[in-house]
Design a protein around this motif. Structure first.
Motif: not given
Length: 363
Positions: A5-10, A158-160, A183-184
């Protein structure tokens, strides 16, 4: 097939199970201790004096424009390379959207574009941190200060991120974050506004709560406000991830280094960072080399089980805006056509993704 996937939720359910149980036992799902704690934690993390949790970055941006009493006859200058919500909120308050083109290197608003677009009707500037990158923000801030214009930072990504140790959220007059699933830091959905301006904070407290306040010991509605409030459950999710956000950012920067090592020799062009500080790598984006079709590469990767997508949009080129304003920014248009977003998360199979890209280029 093992899909990437594009991203995996943290976040995992076990991270919030106890908090969710507490919320359900209390029966208090809004305006409770978790929201208060989340607001406090975001303020602490960004060093902003005030934080307000919202339903999304879109409602956060909209509330900022309403706070500034921007409406019909006013102009708002907007970065042209972003998700449509950035400009949609300007249209929704009845103001005129003025698009500023972006850098082909950083993908952010060009200071020269901003200076050329300011008129007597300009009432605010919305700067977009493209994919979490803060390049050019300091220069834009100086122009806004010189022109006495409020700077709204669309920090949805932009968080972080930070410039010289100063985090996004503590740079602009008003900063709007997103906690969308990609989002992160995700709350499922949600957003936040940060500011250091006490007058803005006082008005936002009222505006985001149906326009309600307490005067002379009595509850009253003094503004035509909104219910843009985050829930307790969402806040609990956000609190759990804030504890590991810096680690997440570090991991994503490590992943980017590996992709750069493999893709730059193939002619892929990364997003540049022109400031001293941290880029959170919200999205891993590259300009695809000339003579290769970005869209065909996306299709190829998806057929091989790798999720990828475009970068984002040239707003002035979207049907609604091109029909209304007939003024398309060329650099933003080129970036919409050339950028690809690749998977980025801890332990992403970068070698597999890059080998597939090589395979595509060799066909």
């Amino acid at each position: 097939m093992n899909k990437i996937p594009l991203i995996k939720p943290y976040i995992d359910f076990k991270d919030v199970a106890t908090d969710f149980e507490t919320i359900f036992d209390s029966g208090w799902f809004t305006k409770g201790n978790f929201i208060a704690n989340f607001r406090e934690k975001i303020s602490e993390y960004t060093s902003a004096k005030y934080c307000f949790a919202t339903t999304s970055a879109t409602t956060a941006l909209y509330a900022c424009l309403k706070l500034l009493k921007i409406g019909v006859g006013d102009e708002v200058i907007v970065s042209d390379f972003s998700f449509p919500a950035t400009a949609n909120v300007v249209e929704e308050v009845g103001a005129t959207t003025i698009f500023a083109d972006v850098s082909l290197e950083t993908f952010n608003m060009l200071p020269s574009e901003l200076e050329n677009k300011i008129t007597s009707k300009t009432k605010a500037v919305i700067f977009v941190d493209a994919f979490g990158n803060l390049s050019g923000l300091d220069a834009i801030k100086k122009i806004c200060k010189k022109s006495n214009l409020p700077l709204i930072e669309d920090a949805a990504c932009a968080i972080g991120s930070s410039i010289n140790g100063v985090k996004s959220g503590n740079i602009s007059d008003l900063t709007c974050f997103s906690f969308h699933p990609r989002k992160l830091l995700t709350c499922g959905e949600g957003g936040a506004i940060t500011t250091n301006n006490p007058d803005y904070a006082e008005k936002l407290e009222i505006l985001l709560n149906h326009g309600a306040t307490v005067q002379d010991g009595k509850f009253d509605f003094v503004e035509a406000g909104y219910n843009f409030r985050m829930t307790e459950l969402q806040a609990a999710m956000g609190i759990s991830q804030l504890k590991k956000l810096d680690q997440i950012v570090e991991e994503r920067n490590e992943a980017k280094k590996e992709f750069d090592r493999q893709l730059l020799p193939l002619g892929f062009i990364p997003q540049e960072k022109t400031y001293t500080g941290i880029h959170n790598i919200q999205s891993l984006v590259y300009r695809v080399p000339e003579n290769y079709s970005r869209d065909e590469l996306i299709k190829f990767l998806r057929e091989k089980g790798v999720e990828s997508t475009i970068g984002t949009y040239c707003l002035s080129g979207l049907t609604y805006y091109s029909n209304k304003y007939d003024c398309i920014c060329p650099s933003a248009k080129l970036l919409q056509e050339e950028l690809i977003t690749l998977p980025c998360f801890d332990q992403v199979e970068s070698l597999k993704v890059c080998n597939l890209i090589r395979e595509f280029m060799e066909e």
